[in-house]
Structure formats: C-alpha cells, structure tokens
Design a protein around this motif. Structure first.
Motif, mmCIF file in Angstrom:
data_model
loop_
_atom_site.group_PDB
_atom_site.id
_atom_site.type_symbol
_atom_site.label_atom_id
_atom_site.label_comp_id
_atom_site.label_asym_id
_atom_site.label_seq_id
_atom_site.Cartn_x
_atom_site.Cartn_y
_atom_site.Cartn_z
ATOM 1 N N ALA A 1 -34.633 5.178 -9.277
ATOM 2 C CA ALA A 1 -34.902 6.324 -10.135
ATOM 3 C C ALA A 1 -33.732 7.285 -10.070
ATOM 4 C CB ALA A 1 -36.176 7.047 -9.688
ATOM 5 N N ARG A 2 -33.460 7.960 -11.177
ATOM 6 C CA ARG A 2 -32.399 8.948 -11.191
ATOM 7 C C ARG A 2 -32.876 10.202 -10.493
ATOM 8 N NH1 ARG A 2 -31.464 11.030 -15.721
ATOM 9 N NH2 ARG A 2 -33.084 10.126 -17.012
ATOM 10 N N LEU B 1 -37.927 13.037 -9.432
ATOM 11 C CA LEU B 1 -37.749 11.696 -9.997
ATOM 12 C C LEU B 1 -37.791 11.832 -11.508
ATOM 13 C CD1 LEU B 1 -40.309 9.816 -7.716
ATOM 14 C CD2 LEU B 1 -37.952 10.457 -7.206
ATOM 15 N N THR B 2 -36.798 11.264 -12.195
ATOM 16 C CA THR B 2 -36.690 11.434 -13.635
ATOM 17 C C THR B 2 -36.743 10.093 -14.343
ATOM 18 O OG1 THR B 2 -35.293 13.378 -13.285
ATOM 19 C CG2 THR B 2 -35.307 12.417 -15.497
ATOM 20 N N PHE B 3 -37.663 10.005 -15.321
ATOM 21 C CA PHE B 3 -37.786 8.819 -16.166
ATOM 22 C C PHE B 3 -37.834 9.308 -17.607
ATOM 23 C CE2 PHE B 3 -39.695 7.896 -12.106
ATOM 24 C CZ PHE B 3 -39.161 6.659 -11.764
ATOM 25 N N GLY B 4 -36.686 9.267 -18.299
ATOM 26 C CA GLY B 4 -36.629 9.816 -19.648
ATOM 27 C C GLY B 4 -36.915 11.299 -19.609
ATOM 28 N N ASP B 5 -37.906 11.735 -20.407
ATOM 29 C CA ASP B 5 -38.243 13.160 -20.441
ATOM 30 C C ASP B 5 -39.321 13.531 -19.436
ATOM 31 O OD1 ASP B 5 -40.365 11.893 -21.650
ATOM 32 O OD2 ASP B 5 -40.487 13.257 -23.362
ATOM 33 N N VAL B 6 -39.676 12.594 -18.549
ATOM 34 C CA VAL B 6 -40.704 12.836 -17.541
ATOM 35 C C VAL B 6 -40.060 13.108 -16.186
ATOM 36 C CG1 VAL B 6 -42.664 11.851 -16.286
ATOM 37 C CG2 VAL B 6 -42.422 11.451 -18.736
ATOM 38 N N PRO C 1 -40.214 1.146 -10.260
ATOM 39 C CA PRO C 1 -39.763 1.201 -11.659
ATOM 40 C C PRO C 1 -39.196 -0.135 -12.114
ATOM 41 C CG PRO C 1 -38.204 2.309 -10.226
ATOM 42 C CD PRO C 1 -39.403 2.002 -9.385
ATOM 43 N N GLY C 2 -39.608 -0.548 -13.310
ATOM 44 C CA GLY C 2 -39.112 -1.803 -13.867
ATOM 45 C C GLY C 2 -39.790 -3.038 -13.331
ATOM 46 N N ILE C 3 -40.694 -2.866 -12.383
ATOM 47 C CA ILE C 3 -41.382 -4.009 -11.767
ATOM 48 C C ILE C 3 -42.797 -4.115 -12.337
ATOM 49 C CG2 ILE C 3 -42.278 -4.956 -9.604
ATOM 50 C CD1 ILE C 3 -39.932 -3.609 -8.195
ATOM 51 N N VAL C 4 -43.200 -5.309 -12.717
ATOM 52 C CA VAL C 4 -44.536 -5.518 -13.263
ATOM 53 C C VAL C 4 -45.555 -5.442 -12.135
ATOM 54 C CG1 VAL C 4 -46.072 -7.086 -14.510
ATOM 55 C CG2 VAL C 4 -43.634 -6.983 -15.103
ATOM 56 N N LEU C 5 -46.542 -4.577 -12.300
ATOM 57 C CA LEU C 5 -47.610 -4.424 -11.319
ATOM 58 C C LEU C 5 -48.888 -5.006 -11.898
ATOM 59 C CD1 LEU C 5 -46.924 -0.772 -10.099
ATOM 60 C CD2 LEU C 5 -46.203 -2.911 -9.033
ATOM 61 N N GLU C 6 -49.431 -6.014 -11.229
ATOM 62 C CA GLU C 6 -50.672 -6.619 -11.691
ATOM 63 C C GLU C 6 -51.830 -5.654 -11.505
ATOM 64 O OE1 GLU C 6 -51.428 -10.573 -10.181
ATOM 65 O OE2 GLU C 6 -49.287 -10.837 -9.755
ATOM 66 N N ARG C 7 -52.859 -5.839 -12.298
ATOM 67 C CA ARG C 7 -54.025 -4.969 -12.215
ATOM 68 C C ARG C 7 -54.665 -5.015 -10.831
ATOM 69 N NH1 ARG C 7 -53.644 -7.011 -17.294
ATOM 70 N NH2 ARG C 7 -53.974 -5.573 -19.047
ATOM 71 N N ARG C 8 -54.720 -6.184 -10.226
ATOM 72 C CA ARG C 8 -55.346 -6.287 -8.902
ATOM 73 C C ARG C 8 -54.530 -5.516 -7.865
ATOM 74 N NH1 ARG C 8 -52.781 -9.975 -5.676
ATOM 75 N NH2 ARG C 8 -51.328 -11.391 -6.691
ATOM 76 N N GLY D 1 -50.905 -10.408 -20.098
ATOM 77 C CA GLY D 1 -51.301 -11.456 -19.176
ATOM 78 C C GLY D 1 -50.973 -11.166 -17.727
ATOM 79 N N PHE D 2 -50.238 -10.065 -17.464
ATOM 80 C CA PHE D 2 -49.839 -9.762 -16.093
ATOM 81 C C PHE D 2 -50.259 -8.347 -15.670
ATOM 82 C CE2 PHE D 2 -47.009 -13.149 -17.420
ATOM 83 C CZ PHE D 2 -47.040 -14.000 -16.315
ATOM 84 N N GLY D 3 -49.790 -7.331 -16.378
ATOM 85 C CA GLY D 3 -50.112 -5.977 -15.971
ATOM 86 C C GLY D 3 -49.254 -4.972 -16.696
ATOM 87 N N TYR D 4 -48.708 -4.009 -15.942
ATOM 88 C CA TYR D 4 -47.932 -2.915 -16.545
ATOM 89 C C TYR D 4 -46.679 -2.653 -15.724
ATOM 90 C CZ TYR D 4 -52.486 -1.966 -18.706
ATOM 91 O OH TYR D 4 -53.677 -2.068 -19.387
ATOM 92 N N LYS D 5 -45.710 -2.014 -16.362
ATOM 93 C CA LYS D 5 -44.535 -1.577 -15.621
ATOM 94 C C LYS D 5 -44.017 -0.283 -16.222
ATOM 95 C CE LYS D 5 -40.930 -4.140 -18.174
ATOM 96 N NZ LYS D 5 -39.820 -5.127 -18.031
ATOM 97 N N LEU D 6 -43.384 0.526 -15.372
ATOM 98 C CA LEU D 6 -42.758 1.771 -15.796
ATOM 99 C C LEU D 6 -41.336 1.458 -16.244
ATOM 100 C CD1 LEU D 6 -43.094 4.917 -15.891
ATOM 101 C CD2 LEU D 6 -41.972 4.959 -13.665
ATOM 102 N N ARG D 7 -41.003 1.883 -17.445
ATOM 103 C CA ARG D 7 -39.640 1.650 -17.943
ATOM 104 C C ARG D 7 -38.642 2.496 -17.154
ATOM 105 N NH1 ARG D 7 -39.598 -0.932 -22.918
ATOM 106 N NH2 ARG D 7 -41.565 -0.905 -24.067
ATOM 107 N N ARG D 8 -37.548 1.897 -16.765
ATOM 108 C CA ARG D 8 -36.540 2.629 -16.001
ATOM 109 C C ARG D 8 -35.857 3.648 -16.887
ATOM 110 N NH1 ARG D 8 -33.534 -2.229 -12.612
ATOM 111 N NH2 ARG D 8 -35.375 -2.966 -11.522
#
Length: 233
Positions: free
Chosen positions: A131-132, A142-147, A180-187, A226-233
């Motif tokens: 993270a930047r 921690l900065t992710f775009g405008d967040v 960040p950038g890593i797919v996290l499964e729901r479980r 089919g896998f989960g979610y990830k935060l865009r870097r």
C-alpha cells in the motif's frame, strides 16, 4: 460491565436468553416490542443489540434501519426462519451478523463475543510495499485511490470526507487492506472477520461487501467470480 439490549417479543425466549447473558456477566436490558427497544437504545446507549426479526409495533428490520441512521453499534439479528429471507433483509438493513432460532447458548455467546471484539479492532497492516504510505504526518495512512485508511485512529476517508463504517465493515476493509491485490475467498473472510467456521452460507460476506462498496466506491473491491473478492491496488 458490557451492556446488551435484547429485543424479543416471545416472553419465554426473552427470559431464557436474558438469564444466560446475565449468568455470563453481561448487563441486559430487555424489550418486548420494537418501539420500546428504540426508546431503550436512545436512553441507555447499549454496547450491542440482539434484535428479533418479528416484533410488534416496529419489526426488527425497521428497528435496525432506524438505529443505523445514527449509530454503528454492533447488531446481531435473531431469525426464526432459515429460508434466508429474514437473514438477507436483516443484513441489508445494517445488521452485523445473524443467528437462526433456536440457537445454542454457546453459539450465541460466541457470536456476541466476536462482535464485541470487533469494536476494539486489532491493528492491521498491509504487507510491506503493498500500500502507498504518504510521507510526513500521514505516514500511518494507507491509501487506495481516493480512499484513505488510518488503522490506529479507526478512520476512513473517501475524497477527503469521513466515511462512517460499522466495526464489521471497518474490519472487513482492514482485511482487504492487509492483502491488497490478493483474492480472498469467502470462507477466509468469514473466518478472519466474523470468526465463523465455514458453513456454506456466504450471504453475510456478500452483503457486507455490497455495503462497503456503496460507502467507499464499488471500483475499489473487485469480484473474482467463483473465488471471492480482492482490493484493487
């Protein structure tokens, strides 16, 4: 002493749940209908709410929505139906978690403890270099775009404006920010954020991601089908 508010119209269930909670050291206020529950919430400022869905005067869904207008207090919904309708409605209204009645005392206590732990969020950090981190006085941001996320202050800003997140939403965002950038499964999210063992029900994750996207911007959290979610870097 941690103060809980129990809103349940069934007298037998209300008395038995209250007795269990008191036995385990909680201070418990109880109400038999939604409007009384709303008054008690405003007067007593409890640390956590347990809301039945089917309530007279003001049902649990409506009560949850009213509370979320002004507060991010942890809310645990209790539903007598396992078909998912009450569950989805409760989560969409702003509840943090749910249990299906009848529920074992040990399970209910575990869910309450997990929610209370969430109000004292652990310090989480992204992996080095992921993270930047702006320099100067904002070195902990921690900065992710405008967040922007300040873990120690438990604050989140979008485009410079403070974003009001519930403890569960903030813990979910911190889990994404730590990977960040890593797919996290729901479980994995269920285990790390809600402290649940995987039980095949991902609605609690999906609806909280939906709520988080609405607050910080849908573009920041990507669905990996089919896998989960990830935060865009």
């Amino acid at each position: 002493m941690t103060h809980l508010l129990l809103v349940e119209d069934d007298e037998v269930i209300r008395d038995s749940v209250q007795a269990v909670l008191v036995r385990y050291g909680y201070r418990v206020s109880a109400a038999a209908d939604g409007l009384t529950g709303l008054e008690l919430f405003r007067d007593e400022h409890p640390d956590l709410l347990l809301l039945d869905v089917m309530l007279p005067d003001l049902d649990g869904i409506g009560l949850c929505r009213r509370i979320r207008e002004t507060s991010v207090v942890p809310i645990l919904m209790m539903s007598a139906r396992g078909d998912g309708l009450d569950v989805v409605s409760g989560l969409e209204a702003g509840a943090d978690d749910y249990v299906i009645k009848p529920v074992e005392s040990a399970v209910l206590l575990a869910r309450i403890r997990a929610l209370l732990r969430r109000t004292g969020l652990p310090q989480q950090r992204p992996r080095t270099g992921e993270a930047r981190r702006p320099g100067g006085s904002n070195a902990g941001v921690l900065t992710f775009g405008d967040v922007e996320i300040e873990p120690e202050a438990m604050e989140v800003r979008r485009a410079g404006q403070t974003v009001a997140l519930t403890p569960t939403e903030l813990r979910l965002l911190l889990e994404f920010a730590a990977n960040p950038g890593i797919v996290l499964e729901r479980r994995v999210l269920l285990h790390n954020v809600w402290e649940h063992a995987w039980d095949g029900d991902s609605r609690v994750v999906d609806l909280h991601v939906q709520r988080l996207r609405a607050k910080i911007g849908a573009e920041h959290i990507q669905t990996v089908r089919g896998f989960g979610y990830k935060l865009r870097r």
